[in-house]
Design a protein around this motif. Structure first.
Motif, PDB file in Angstrom:
ATOM      1  N   GLY A 169      -1.384  35.543  99.731  1.00  0.00           N
ATOM      2  CA  GLY A 169      -2.316  36.545  99.203  1.00  0.00           C
ATOM      3  C   GLY A 169      -3.600  35.684  99.150  1.00  0.00           C
ATOM      4  N   GLY A 170      -4.641  36.785  99.424  1.00  0.00           N
ATOM      5  CA  GLY A 170      -6.090  36.365  99.343  1.00  0.00           C
ATOM      6  C   GLY A 170      -7.055  36.915  98.365  1.00  0.00           C
ATOM      7  N   GLU A 171      -8.328  36.633  98.321  1.00  0.00           N
ATOM      8  CA  GLU A 171      -8.968  37.077  97.344  1.00  0.00           C
ATOM      9  C   GLU A 171     -10.664  37.110  97.879  1.00  0.00           C
ATOM     10  OE1 GLU A 171     -11.136  34.485  96.756  1.00  0.00           O
ATOM     11  OE2 GLU A 171     -10.039  33.325  98.093  1.00  0.00           O
ATOM     12  N   MET A 172     -11.044  37.965  97.262  1.00  0.00           N
ATOM     13  CA  MET A 172     -12.562  38.312  97.309  1.00  0.00           C
ATOM     14  C   MET A 172     -13.312  38.557  96.080  1.00  0.00           C
ATOM     15  SD  MET A 172     -14.898  38.269  99.506  1.00  0.00           S
ATOM     16  CE  MET A 172     -16.668  38.469  98.565  1.00  0.00           C
ATOM     17  N   GLY A 173     -14.312  38.093  95.734  1.00  0.00           N
ATOM     18  CA  GLY A 173     -14.859  38.428  94.408  1.00  0.00           C
ATOM     19  C   GLY A 173     -16.158  37.489  94.296  1.00  0.00           C
ATOM     20  N   ILE A 174     -17.305  37.805  94.117  1.00  0.00           N
ATOM     21  CA  ILE A 174     -18.454  36.975  94.023  1.00  0.00           C
ATOM     22  C   ILE A 174     -18.433  36.400  92.763  1.00  0.00           C
ATOM     23  CG2 ILE A 174     -21.098  36.890  93.888  1.00  0.00           C
ATOM     24  CD1 ILE A 174     -20.013  37.394  96.658  1.00  0.00           C
ATOM     25  N   ALA A 175     -18.677  35.030  92.858  1.00  0.00           N
ATOM     26  CA  ALA A 175     -18.553  33.989  91.466  1.00  0.00           C
ATOM     27  C   ALA A 175     -17.258  33.901  91.222  1.00  0.00           C
ATOM     28  CB  ALA A 175     -19.269  34.734  90.250  1.00  0.00           C
TER      29      ALA A 175
END
Lengths: 346, 346
Positions: A169-175
């Motif tokens: 699993g990966g993730e992206m999300g500013i903050a």
């Protein structure tokens, strides 16, 4: 939430012992392949195979926006979450390049961008238009949490349907390092300053501000920060909830998991808090340069495969470690034994 | 020995700067790929290419026997050197499996077994029937040293002729951690106990004995342990001399080198002592569990890519790191820039 607590079967002890015994017969001093031996033996036990294999790798990147970004806790503007989702869809991000190198199946899931992107290869599983700003209110409501958790389970269902040997699993999300730092501080019951780092590139003063925002939120929500699911709902990101459920679901279905960096490891910590047996199904790709990662890995009793001073997220540090696990399998499967090669023992 | 001191051209500064500038434009926070960024930039400078590549990997394993084995310094009997050469030739050793995984060209060179093996795919470049026992006399004479050095140069000539993008040297030789520890202690002017470890699996008492054997030899040969070549001739192994010359020769020919474990790193230390410019052409695969390796890497100012508690030699820790360097190249070459992907900057 019932499915989160469904039982997890431990990796098979007989295959584990059999694999240990084979390692002792391979033409090398005992233990000389270090951590690779442990990886091969654990994979044999998970896969119930004398000869473990990692051919099909499934990579799901979960993206979502964060209300806490309003507090000025990131070096990048919030629009970058959506822009990077487009970059993932076009194949231009780091994790895309790495996934191609290991021939992994790659998908990106929108669990809650501020504005959805209309691209055919972005999976829409929106729990909301970004989380609420957790400095004032809970990041999500029960319904949103349920949807975000389901997004993670769905990804694992697709992985299993595709015959995956390993889930990343990966993730992206500013903050989202702010959310992850808050989740870790609440879970480990430590001050934010002990775990809050530079994220995408804050300076020392900005890191202090970020830690103060987190400590203030921890104080504000103190009474409700009890169970891991309470903590996740109050401080979480949709993508972190998706990761948490994905890790539990993979373990429930007997699919080995390779954890990425700080944010993914915080999701792993929450997953272990919810259903402790899942930890037996985890490998750890790397220790990142993000301040809190080593502390979270320690809490998980993790032995990461790499330490390259990376701090990118996206699943990148996990995909980078895939060849190490693959070579661990091949060494286990293909090396000659002392008797086969007629080599003398110690 | 003239060829050892022939000049080494530094990697290209213009390509270095150009690659640094490209890294800053890729869609990631600056520096977030950690050590991988440095690897890609250095490779671009070595290869004088905007887009570095690592397609053809050349692995030469040098094998030789050691007279010092008579002193009971190894957990394995001396015949294992020859038996493992046969295992390399048959493709059953760890380094064979790893070389297959990265599609490397693999060869094994006999630089001085006690008894040569008659196998068509073992290259015969014998400097002698094992070294002399350096506890009493110099390990080799001038002629033998010259032959062993030439074995390393020849391997690099074959690599260059094959169009290799990367050179990896491996070694096999029962008792060669004793030789390497003696070489390191003499080169760094430190007591043997500071650097002597378990090798293939000695216990604490056996390690003490090994360190005493080394210190006694260092004292016996004290007067002649001056230049790196004197040290190599007096305490070395034929395979360590071959590695030393191979590393210098690769740097002279502009071929990047990936160094393996303790023994290979001692050869690298000697190479840098002989011709300092070669260090600019080195990457380091891993830090091993062998006690002295971290100390030698420190002396080389090395940043190893892996730390998996391995202690096998053969080139295994270097070949294991090849996918990391390959992925570093692909990230550099294939990631979208901020402007290409229309992603906002910090």
């Amino acid at each position: 939430m019932h499915s989160l607590s469904a039982p997890i079967t431990a990796p098979d002890a007989t295959y584990y012992q059999q694999a240990l015994s084979r390692q002792a017969q391979l033409t090398k001093p005992p233990g000389s392949l270090g951590l690779l031996e442990d990886c091969a033996v654990r994979l044999a036990a998970m896969q119930r195979r004398a000869m473990p294999k990692l051919e099909k790798i499934h990579v799901s990147v979960f993206a979502a926006d964060h209300g806490i970004a309003e507090e000025g806790v990131s070096a990048f503007p919030q629009v970058v979450t959506m822009e990077m989702v487009k970059n993932f869809a076009a194949g231009g991000a780091a994790v895309n390049v790495l996934a191609r190198h290991v021939d992994a199946y790659f998908e990106v899931v929108d669990v809650g961008l501020l504005q959805p992107v209309a691209l055919p290869n972005v999976i829409n599983h929106q729990a909301g238009a970004g989380t609420a700003n957790f400095s004032r209110t809970a990041a999500m409501n029960d319904e949103q949490l349920t949807i975000a958790l389901a997004a993670g389970r769905s990804a694992v269902e697709r992985a299993v349907a595709n015959g995956a040997d390993l889930f990343i699993g990966g993730e992206m999300g500013i903050a989202n390092t702010t959310s992850a730092s808050a989740l870790a501080a609440a879970s480990l019951r430590i001050p934010a300053a002990d775990i809050t780092g530079a994220g995408t590139g804050l300076n020392a003063g900005q890191i202090d501000h970020k830690a103060r925002v987190i400590d203030s939120a921890l104080q504000h929500h103190h009474a409700v920060l009890q169970s891991p699911l309470d903590i996740l709902k109050t401080l979480g990101g949709f993508e972190i909830a998706a990761l948490t459920a994905a890790y539990i679901s993979a373990a429930q279905q007997g699919l080995p998991v390779l954890i990425d960096g700080f944010i993914s490891s915080v999701a792993a910590l929450l997953a272990v808090g919810i259903n402790p047996g899942c930890v037996d199904w985890f490998f750890y790709g790397h220790c990142s340069a993000e301040k809190g990662h080593a502390r979270v890995l320690q809490a998980l009793n993790a032995q990461p495969l790499l330490n390259l001073q990376m701090r990118l997220g996206e699943g990148s540090g996990a995909v980078l470690a895939v060849p190490l696990l693959q070579m661990a399998c091949r060494l286990h499967n293909e090396m000659a034994t002392f008797s086969q090669a007629q080599v003398s023992t110690a």
